[in-house]
Write a protein that holds these residues in place. Structure first.
Motif, PDB file in Angstrom:
ATOM      1  N   ASP A   1      12.779  11.176   5.613  1.00  0.00           N
ATOM      2  CA  ASP A   1      11.716  10.417   6.274  1.00  0.00           C
ATOM      3  C   ASP A   1      10.481  10.647   5.415  1.00  0.00           C
ATOM      4  OD1 ASP A   1       9.839   9.166   7.827  1.00  0.00           O
ATOM      5  OD2 ASP A   1      10.421  10.139   9.708  1.00  0.00           O
ATOM      6  N   LEU A   2      10.234   9.720   4.516  1.00  0.00           N
ATOM      7  CA  LEU A   2       9.240   9.923   3.464  1.00  0.00           C
ATOM      8  C   LEU A   2       8.329   8.715   3.333  1.00  0.00           C
ATOM      9  CD1 LEU A   2       8.635  12.047   1.109  1.00  0.00           C
ATOM     10  CD2 LEU A   2       9.853  10.436  -0.376  1.00  0.00           C
ATOM     11  N   THR A   3       7.037   8.971   3.208  1.00  0.00           N
ATOM     12  CA  THR A   3       6.062   7.916   2.951  1.00  0.00           C
ATOM     13  C   THR A   3       5.448   8.133   1.576  1.00  0.00           C
ATOM     14  OG1 THR A   3       5.546   7.714   5.302  1.00  0.00           O
ATOM     15  CG2 THR A   3       3.970   6.780   3.752  1.00  0.00           C
ATOM     16  N   ILE A   4       5.470   7.079   0.758  1.00  0.00           N
ATOM     17  CA  ILE A   4       4.915   7.151  -0.599  1.00  0.00           C
ATOM     18  C   ILE A   4       3.811   6.110  -0.732  1.00  0.00           C
ATOM     19  CG2 ILE A   4       5.394   6.879  -3.060  1.00  0.00           C
ATOM     20  CD1 ILE A   4       8.243   7.754  -2.538  1.00  0.00           C
ATOM     21  N   GLU A   5       2.590   6.574  -0.926  1.00  0.00           N
ATOM     22  CA  GLU A   5       1.478   5.662  -1.159  1.00  0.00           C
ATOM     23  C   GLU A   5       1.492   5.231  -2.629  1.00  0.00           C
ATOM     24  OE1 GLU A   5      -3.370   5.435  -0.368  1.00  0.00           O
ATOM     25  OE2 GLU A   5      -2.195   7.176   0.327  1.00  0.00           O
ATOM     26  N   LEU A   6       1.138   3.979  -2.872  1.00  0.00           N
ATOM     27  CA  LEU A   6       1.108   3.443  -4.234  1.00  0.00           C
ATOM     28  C   LEU A   6      -0.348   3.281  -4.686  1.00  0.00           C
ATOM     29  CD1 LEU A   6       3.886   0.738  -3.806  1.00  0.00           C
ATOM     30  CD2 LEU A   6       4.136   3.063  -4.689  1.00  0.00           C
ATOM     31  N   PRO A   7      -0.644   3.595  -5.949  1.00  0.00           N
ATOM     32  CA  PRO A   7      -2.031   3.524  -6.406  1.00  0.00           C
ATOM     33  C   PRO A   7      -2.517   2.077  -6.531  1.00  0.00           C
ATOM     34  CG  PRO A   7      -0.580   4.020  -8.240  1.00  0.00           C
ATOM     35  CD  PRO A   7       0.270   4.055  -7.007  1.00  0.00           C
TER      36      PRO A   7
ATOM     37  N   ALA B   1       0.725  -3.459   8.467  1.00  0.00           N
ATOM     38  CA  ALA B   1       1.939  -4.210   8.810  1.00  0.00           C
ATOM     39  C   ALA B   1       3.098  -3.776   7.905  1.00  0.00           C
ATOM     40  CB  ALA B   1       1.678  -5.703   8.665  1.00  0.00           C
ATOM     41  N   GLU B   2       4.306  -3.682   8.496  1.00  0.00           N
ATOM     42  CA  GLU B   2       5.489  -3.269   7.739  1.00  0.00           C
ATOM     43  C   GLU B   2       6.492  -4.407   7.637  1.00  0.00           C
ATOM     44  OE1 GLU B   2       7.413   0.262   9.035  1.00  0.00           O
ATOM     45  OE2 GLU B   2       5.626   1.532   8.883  1.00  0.00           O
ATOM     46  N   GLU B   3       7.185  -4.465   6.523  1.00  0.00           N
ATOM     47  CA  GLU B   3       8.275  -5.423   6.354  1.00  0.00           C
ATOM     48  C   GLU B   3       9.373  -4.770   5.519  1.00  0.00           C
ATOM     49  OE1 GLU B   3       5.940  -8.586   4.713  1.00  0.00           O
ATOM     50  OE2 GLU B   3       6.449  -8.055   2.656  1.00  0.00           O
ATOM     51  N   PRO B   4      10.623  -5.149   5.775  1.00  0.00           N
ATOM     52  CA  PRO B   4      11.733  -4.498   5.065  1.00  0.00           C
ATOM     53  C   PRO B   4      11.783  -4.849   3.574  1.00  0.00           C
ATOM     54  CG  PRO B   4      12.550  -6.276   6.455  1.00  0.00           C
ATOM     55  CD  PRO B   4      11.099  -6.130   6.772  1.00  0.00           C
TER      56      PRO B   4
ATOM     57  N   LYS C   1       0.832  -1.203   0.000  1.00  0.00           N
ATOM     58  CA  LYS C   1       0.000   0.000   0.000  1.00  0.00           C
ATOM     59  C   LYS C   1       0.870   1.258   0.000  1.00  0.00           C
ATOM     60  CE  LYS C   1      -3.945   2.299   0.648  1.00  0.00           C
ATOM     61  NZ  LYS C   1      -4.984   2.379  -0.402  1.00  0.00           N
ATOM     62  N   LYS C   2       1.987   1.182   0.736  1.00  0.00           N
ATOM     63  CA  LYS C   2       2.888   2.323   0.851  1.00  0.00           C
ATOM     64  C   LYS C   2       4.334   1.850   0.944  1.00  0.00           C
ATOM     65  CE  LYS C   2      -0.366   5.054   3.690  1.00  0.00           C
ATOM     66  NZ  LYS C   2      -0.550   5.726   5.012  1.00  0.00           N
ATOM     67  N   LEU C   3       5.251   2.759   0.701  1.00  0.00           N
ATOM     68  CA  LEU C   3       6.663   2.566   1.001  1.00  0.00           C
ATOM     69  C   LEU C   3       7.083   3.653   1.979  1.00  0.00           C
ATOM     70  CD1 LEU C   3       8.243   1.867  -2.520  1.00  0.00           C
ATOM     71  CD2 LEU C   3       7.592   0.190  -0.779  1.00  0.00           C
ATOM     72  N   HIS C   4       7.891   3.267   2.981  1.00  0.00           N
ATOM     73  CA  HIS C   4       8.365   4.225   3.978  1.00  0.00           C
ATOM     74  C   HIS C   4       9.888   4.271   3.910  1.00  0.00           C
ATOM     75  CE1 HIS C   4       8.542   5.560   8.474  1.00  0.00           C
ATOM     76  NE2 HIS C   4       8.830   6.535   7.649  1.00  0.00           N
ATOM     77  N   TYR C   5      10.441   5.434   3.566  1.00  0.00           N
ATOM     78  CA  TYR C   5      11.879   5.633   3.396  1.00  0.00           C
ATOM     79  C   TYR C   5      12.466   6.299   4.633  1.00  0.00           C
ATOM     80  CZ  TYR C   5      11.319   4.957  -1.693  1.00  0.00           C
ATOM     81  OH  TYR C   5      11.050   4.462  -2.941  1.00  0.00           O
ATOM     82  N   ILE C   6      13.552   5.709   5.158  1.00  0.00           N
ATOM     83  CA  ILE C   6      14.267   6.276   6.294  1.00  0.00           C
ATOM     84  C   ILE C   6      15.758   6.336   5.961  1.00  0.00           C
ATOM     85  CG2 ILE C   6      14.902   6.023   8.719  1.00  0.00           C
ATOM     86  CD1 ILE C   6      12.013   6.616   8.477  1.00  0.00           C
ATOM     87  N   ALA C   7      16.346   7.541   6.049  1.00  0.00           N
ATOM     88  CA  ALA C   7      17.781   7.727   5.818  1.00  0.00           C
ATOM     89  C   ALA C   7      18.146   9.100   6.369  1.00  0.00           C
ATOM     90  CB  ALA C   7      18.103   7.642   4.320  1.00  0.00           C
ATOM     91  N   PRO C   8      19.447   9.398   6.518  1.00  0.00           N
ATOM     92  CA  PRO C   8      19.831  10.743   6.966  1.00  0.00           C
ATOM     93  C   PRO C   8      19.206  11.815   6.062  1.00  0.00           C
ATOM     94  CG  PRO C   8      21.735   9.296   7.012  1.00  0.00           C
ATOM     95  CD  PRO C   8      20.627   8.523   6.361  1.00  0.00           C
ATOM     96  N   GLY C   9      18.438  12.724   6.654  1.00  0.00           N
ATOM     97  CA  GLY C   9      17.796  13.784   5.888  1.00  0.00           C
ATOM     98  C   GLY C   9      16.544  13.360   5.162  1.00  0.00           C
TER      99      GLY C   9
ATOM    100  N   GLU D   1      22.933   3.950   3.754  1.00  0.00           N
ATOM    101  CA  GLU D   1      22.255   4.135   5.036  1.00  0.00           C
ATOM    102  C   GLU D   1      20.737   4.151   4.898  1.00  0.00           C
ATOM    103  OE1 GLU D   1      24.800   7.081   7.605  1.00  0.00           O
ATOM    104  OE2 GLU D   1      24.874   7.747   5.521  1.00  0.00           O
ATOM    105  N   MET D   2      20.229   3.852   3.724  1.00  0.00           N
ATOM    106  CA  MET D   2      18.784   3.941   3.506  1.00  0.00           C
ATOM    107  C   MET D   2      18.076   2.624   3.803  1.00  0.00           C
ATOM    108  SD  MET D   2      16.624   5.282   0.197  1.00  0.00           S
ATOM    109  CE  MET D   2      16.520   6.964   0.864  1.00  0.00           C
ATOM    110  N   ASP D   3      17.009   2.705   4.601  1.00  0.00           N
ATOM    111  CA  ASP D   3      16.098   1.584   4.827  1.00  0.00           C
ATOM    112  C   ASP D   3      14.745   1.936   4.215  1.00  0.00           C
ATOM    113  OD1 ASP D   3      18.015   0.208   6.345  1.00  0.00           O
ATOM    114  OD2 ASP D   3      17.344   1.152   8.213  1.00  0.00           O
ATOM    115  N   ILE D   4      14.106   0.945   3.591  1.00  0.00           N
ATOM    116  CA  ILE D   4      12.773   1.145   3.015  1.00  0.00           C
ATOM    117  C   ILE D   4      11.877   0.016   3.507  1.00  0.00           C
ATOM    118  CG2 ILE D   4      11.409   1.411   0.897  1.00  0.00           C
ATOM    119  CD1 ILE D   4      13.991   2.137  -0.574  1.00  0.00           C
TER     120      ILE D   4
END
Length: 410
Positions: free
Chosen positions: A218-224, A398-401, A208-216, A387-390
């Motif tokens: 913190d972004l959430t991208i919803e997918l259609p 529920a989230e999974e790497p 449903k979404k992707l959540h990006y975490i890295a220095p600078g 350093e990026m985790d998605i």
């Protein structure tokens, strides 16, 4: 035949046979600068040998382009190139193929008044809107490749003696497209299969979404709903496979235009409009870019974002492992074709219709109603790092790497 000549010959062969996959009786257009003449002549030869009906080359030249920006009257940048758009549109409707050979100096338009650059991009983008729609719907085969120019090579390898720069950039380019391997065709087939396995996994997940975490970042991208993850190869309207970018390391899809929230920071310089944009951060609210900052080229970046309403939103989300061959070469190319394939990236502007189930046959309005962005712009920028985790977010939250420390988590 020397080793370089052999590899250049193989490069031309895979561009024609795998890149655009030219068919008997098909017309081919090649857009290229004079610096790429040796490669272009080989492409023309290979295309005719493969059965091309006719091959048309549209030549350009960095010096001539810069002279126009320096000396032409302001109003000339407001005139749409309707004659060129008309020709390309007519050829596209007949199912032609097009190869674009990029080689321009990343700093070509440094110092040119921004208004001139923006005006040209707007008028060109408006004239080519229908053609871009065809391209993003896979109506015809297209392929973007590269050949070095002296100015580009000097930018990439400033510490090498001038006489070595061009050869070094050729060596790097030919390595990224796998022609330094014993069997380049087999290497490409294996590579395409590997990327397709990644896209198949993601398509089965239906995040449903992707959540990006890295220095600078913190972004959430919803997918259609109905989004499709796509890899290296595509299928055109006639049912023939082609590879749009050589090199390519990405697996990508379209975001929900209004579903992007948070902050994202660039990790590589972006060469756009003949200028370098670097050290920039974008902030999104409900998909729209609401804040911009850049250490270099902020005016150029703002010009891109103000291109039209759609250029305030994203049109592509692409996954590329940090430990990809291009990234591990530790070469900064200052060219999106290469740098985007060394890094996770996003694109400001229009989405590809083929990234949505049934999208190829939809109108721009229909695509918009399904959540895809439309714009005269489409510009990739790099955000990935070691350093990026998605995280993939399921419909139930529920989230999974998906990515851990810059690499695939599966």
């Amino acid at each position: 035949m020397g080793n370089f000549d052999k590899q250049l010959n193989q490069y031309a062969q895979i561009i024609v046979n795998i890149g655009v996959n030219i068919q008997k009786g098909q017309t081919l257009v090649i857009n290229a600068a004079l610096d790429a003449a040796e490669l272009v002549r080989l492409l023309v030869k290979k295309a005719y040998e493969a059965g091309a009906y006719t091959v048309k080359v549209n030549w350009s030249d960095d010096t001539v382009s810069r002279l126009r920006y320096d000396l032409a009257p302001d109003e000339s940048f407001l005139e749409e190139p309707k004659w060129y758009a008309g020709e390309m549109l007519e050829l596209a409707e007949k199912g032609f193929a097009v190869i674009s050979v990029v080689s321009s100096d990343p700093d070509l338009l440094k110092g040119v008044p921004q208004e001139r650059i923006v005006n040209y991009q707007k008028t060109y983008g408006k004239a080519m809107a229908k053609y871009r729609q065809y391209m993003q719907s896979d109506k015809f085969s297209w392929c973007v490749v590269a050949a070095p120019s002296p100015a580009w090579a000097a930018k990439v390898f400033p510490n090498l003696p001038e006489q070595e720069q061009l050869a070094k950039l050729w060596e790097a380019i030919l390595s990224t497209v796998r022609v330094d391997q014993d069997d380049p065709v087999a290497a490409w087939e294996k590579h395409i299969q590997t990327l397709n396995e990644k896209s198949a996994y993601l398509n089965a997940k239906k995040y449903k979404k992707l959540h990006y975490i890295a220095p600078g970042t913190d972004l959430t991208i919803e997918l259609p709903e109905g989004h499709i993850w796509v890899a290296a190869d595509s299928i055109n309207e006639q049912g023939h496979a082609f590879v749009a970018n050589m090199p390519t390391e990405e697996v990508f899809t379209a975001p929900l235009a209004t579903g992007v929230n948070g902050k994202v920071s660039s990790t590589k310089p972006l060469s756009y409009g003949g200028n370098i944009i670097d050290g920039f951060t974008l902030t999104f609210e409900n998909g729209r870019i609401v804040d911009v900052s850049a250490k270099q080229g902020e005016e150029t970046l703002r010009g891109l974002i103000e291109m039209d309403e759609g250029s305030h939103y994203l049109g592509e989300v692409a996954l590329v492992p940090h430990r990809s061959p291009i990234s591990e070469s530790n070469i900064l190319y200052y060219n999106t074709l290469f740098d985007e394939n060394a890094s996770n990236h996003l694109a400001i502007g229009s989405a590809y219709a083929f990234c949505l189930e049934g999208g190829k046959g939809l109108s721009q309005d229909e695509l918009k109603s399904r959540g895809l962005n439309t714009s005269i712009a489409h510009v990739d920028f790099m955000i990935g790092s070691a350093e990026m985790d998605i995280y993939g977010v399921m419909a139930d939250g529920a989230e999974e790497p998906v990515f851990q420390k810059g690499g695939w988590a599966f």
